[in-house]
Design an enzyme around this catalytic site. Structure first.
Site, PDB file in Angstrom:
ATOM      1  N   LYS A   1       0.863  -1.187   0.000  1.00 20.01           N
ATOM      2  CA  LYS A   1       0.000   0.000   0.000  1.00 20.01           C
ATOM      3  C   LYS A   1       0.892   1.227   0.000  1.00 20.01           C
ATOM      4  O   LYS A   1       1.996   1.200   0.550  1.00 20.01           O
ATOM      5  CB  LYS A   1      -0.900   0.012   1.240  1.00 20.01           C
ATOM      6  CG  LYS A   1      -2.091   0.939   1.142  1.00 20.01           C
ATOM      7  CD  LYS A   1      -3.114   0.406   0.146  1.00 20.01           C
ATOM      8  CE  LYS A   1      -4.503   0.344   0.661  1.00 20.01           C
ATOM      9  NZ  LYS A   1      -5.383  -0.524  -0.068  1.00 20.01           N
TER      10      LYS A   1
ATOM     11  N   GLY B   1     -20.172   6.964   2.798  1.00 20.20           N
ATOM     12  CA  GLY B   1     -19.124   7.274   1.817  1.00 20.20           C
ATOM     13  C   GLY B   1     -19.729   7.317   0.434  1.00 20.20           C
ATOM     14  O   GLY B   1     -20.551   6.469   0.083  1.00 20.20           O
TER      15      GLY B   1
ATOM     16  N   GLY C   1     -17.636   8.094  -2.432  1.00 21.42           N
ATOM     17  CA  GLY C   1     -16.539   8.124  -3.411  1.00 21.42           C
ATOM     18  C   GLY C   1     -16.779   7.027  -4.427  1.00 21.42           C
ATOM     19  O   GLY C   1     -17.923   6.617  -4.644  1.00 21.42           O
ATOM     20  N   ASN C   2     -15.701   6.535  -5.028  1.00 17.46           N
ATOM     21  CA  ASN C   2     -15.873   5.512  -6.064  1.00 17.46           C
ATOM     22  C   ASN C   2     -16.603   4.286  -5.514  1.00 17.46           C
ATOM     23  O   ASN C   2     -17.577   3.815  -6.095  1.00 17.46           O
ATOM     24  CB  ASN C   2     -14.507   5.107  -6.647  1.00 17.46           C
ATOM     25  CG  ASN C   2     -14.670   3.985  -7.663  1.00 17.46           C
ATOM     26  OD1 ASN C   2     -15.551   4.024  -8.525  1.00 17.46           O
ATOM     27  ND2 ASN C   2     -13.861   2.955  -7.551  1.00 17.46           N
TER      28      ASN C   2
ATOM     29  N   GLY D   1     -18.382   3.878  -2.549  1.00 20.78           N
ATOM     30  CA  GLY D   1     -19.699   4.147  -1.967  1.00 20.78           C
ATOM     31  C   GLY D   1     -20.758   4.453  -3.016  1.00 20.78           C
ATOM     32  O   GLY D   1     -21.881   3.922  -2.953  1.00 20.78           O
TER      33      GLY D   1
HETATM   34  N1  GLU Z   1      -7.122  -0.142  -3.402  1.00 27.78           N
HETATM   35  C1  GLU Z   1      -7.879  -1.333  -3.639  1.00 27.78           C
HETATM   36  C2  GLU Z   1      -7.902  -2.206  -2.408  1.00 27.78           C
HETATM   37  O1  GLU Z   1      -7.736  -1.747  -1.300  1.00 27.78           O
HETATM   38  C3  GLU Z   1      -7.448  -2.053  -4.884  1.00 27.78           C
HETATM   39  C4  GLU Z   1      -6.022  -2.482  -4.919  1.00 27.78           C
HETATM   40  C5  GLU Z   1      -5.565  -2.972  -6.272  1.00 27.78           C
HETATM   41  O2  GLU Z   1      -6.357  -3.009  -7.199  1.00 27.78           O
HETATM   42  O3  GLU Z   1      -4.379  -3.303  -6.370  1.00 27.78           O
HETATM   43  O4  GLU Z   1      -8.170  -3.370  -2.476  1.00 27.78           O
END
Ligand code: GLU
Length: 415
Positions: free
Chosen positions: A105, A217, A219-220, A222
């Protein structure tokens, strides 16, 4: 994170897995620590000509199962411990859904709402410049997360490609469809989450059609959760919220009109027929399904006793803390854990990589079919173990995901 530190929360779950899986202390120690962390200062020229240094992170938690994968967040209150916790969660998410990927992350401490589009582009490109040696399709593949989107991924993929001297679509996922992105990626997290809700509702004898849903939420994740809940699964979306607050109407909202209202006015407030509520009030509404789809730590011991939903579906990462988990389990409320429920995003990201490697493009129906199978298979596996051992779904999900990572580490000779 305010009340509980997300990384500590995840580590606590790992401890309980360690006991159950009779895990060696060294193995446990490896699992509780990120494999690599990059802390960077990212200088960016602002529109007024001055340089501003942003703080950025990338945590590559565990790559036993494959190259690491996970989103990049742009958030003013970002902390390294939240990113560590989220990177750890990505490890268990990829493992649980049987993807050949590890977990990572990233984050930048910034408020994207206060940046111009050019500043945002320069920041996105500067992030890639500093992280370049550690990224790539066979190292670590970022994706969108809180306050990042396909446009940001396009800039980042382009910057990566420029430095590498070759167009490398597989270096980022969640890209725009015209630039190596996959059909079905934009709403994949929400759609995948609903497949899990559908299965769980069936198991407890709840009908989703007509069920009252509150989504925190917008956003994308929600906004798509509300749209898909209503249009694909026939649920009644009675409450939604964004960072400014929420709106409630027990009759249900026409979600498409709500999305248009938010796009036009920048807010959910003043929608016809809506009663204004706070984000805290939304959690306590008399609904069938509660969908926290924004940030972590929104249900704790302070409000878990007041939750009235039959199902709490974690579309966000880490919205329910450990104390609340116990309270909700004792109260017979099904909590659908984040790294099971919101795995749809990374699953379709993985499909996107497969298409990029093969210079292929799948149609939406194929993506949906494959996503549905992956989500329902993982749910079944988790559910069956939870029933067999009489434990919460989260505990069962950890047991399955962690055992697979440990097995991979053993086979690689790491432990
Ligand atoms: N950010 C998204 C998650 O938390 C997607 C991560 C990704 O597609 O690599 O699962």
């Amino acid at each position: 994170m305010t009340e509980q530190n997300l990384f500590e929360m995840v580590k606590k779950h790992l401890c309980s897995c360690a006991t159950d899986l009779v895990m060696d202390r060294n193995v446990e120690a490896v699992l509780k620590m990120p494999r690599r962390e990059i802390h960077a200062s990212i200088p960016v020229r602002m529109d007024d000509g001055k340089i501003r240094a942003f703080q950025g992170f990338r945590v590559q938690y565990n790559d036993a199962l494959g190259p690491t994968k996970g989103g990049i967040r742009f958030h003013p209150e970002e902390t390294i411990d939240t990113i560590r916790g989220l990177a750890s969660l990505m490890t268990w998410k990829c493992s649980l859904h049987r993807l050949p990927l590890g977990g990572a992350k990233g984050g930048v401490v910034c408020n994207p709402k206060e940046l111009s589009v050019h500043e945002l582009e320069r920041l996105s490109r500067a992030y890639v410049q500093v992280m370049f040696p550690y990224l790539g399709p066979d190292r670590d593949i970022p994706a969108p997360d809180v306050y990042t989107n396909p446009t940001v991924m396009a800039w980042m993929m382009d910057e990566y490609s420029k430095i590498a001297g070759k167009t490398t679509f597989g270096s980022f996922t969640g890209k725009p469809i015209g630039l190596g992105g996959s059909e079905g990626r934009l709403d994949a997290t929400a759609r995948g989450g609903w497949y899990v809700v559908r299965e769980a509702a069936r198991d407890i004898g709840m009908s989703i059609s007509g069920a009252g849903v509150a989504v925190q939420g917008f956003g994308n994740v929600g906004s798509h959760a509300a749209l898909i809940g209503q249009e694909v699964f026939g649920a009644r979306v009675v409450a939604v919220s964004d960072s400014h607050g929420g709106i409630y109407n027990p009759e249900g909202f026409p979600v498409r009109e709500l999305v248009a209202h938010k796009t036009a006015t920048g807010s959910l407030q003043h929608f016809p027929g809506a009663t204004h509520i706070t984000n805290e009030e939304l959690i306590e509404l008399p609904v069938d399904i509660l969908v926290p789809a924004a940030l972590e730590d929104v249900i704790g011991s302070r409000n878990a006793p007041q939750v009235r939903a039959g199902i709490v579906a974690e579309f966000a990462n880490g919205p329910v803390d450990n104390d609340a988990d116990e309270i909700l389990f004792e109260r017979g409320i099904a909590v659908l854990p984040d790294f099971l429920t919101n795995g749809g995003g990374v699953i379709v990201s993985y499909f996107e990589m497969v298409q990029n490697f093969n210079m292929d493009q799948w149609d939406e129906a194929k993506v949906h079919r494959k996503l549905e199978k992956k989500m329902t298979d993982a749910y079944r596996e988790v559910h069956d173990l939870a029933v067999q051992n009489n434990v919460p779904l989260r505990k069962a999900a950890y047991s399955i995901a962690v055992a697979r990572v440990v097995e991979a580490m053993r086979m690689r000779g790491w432990v």
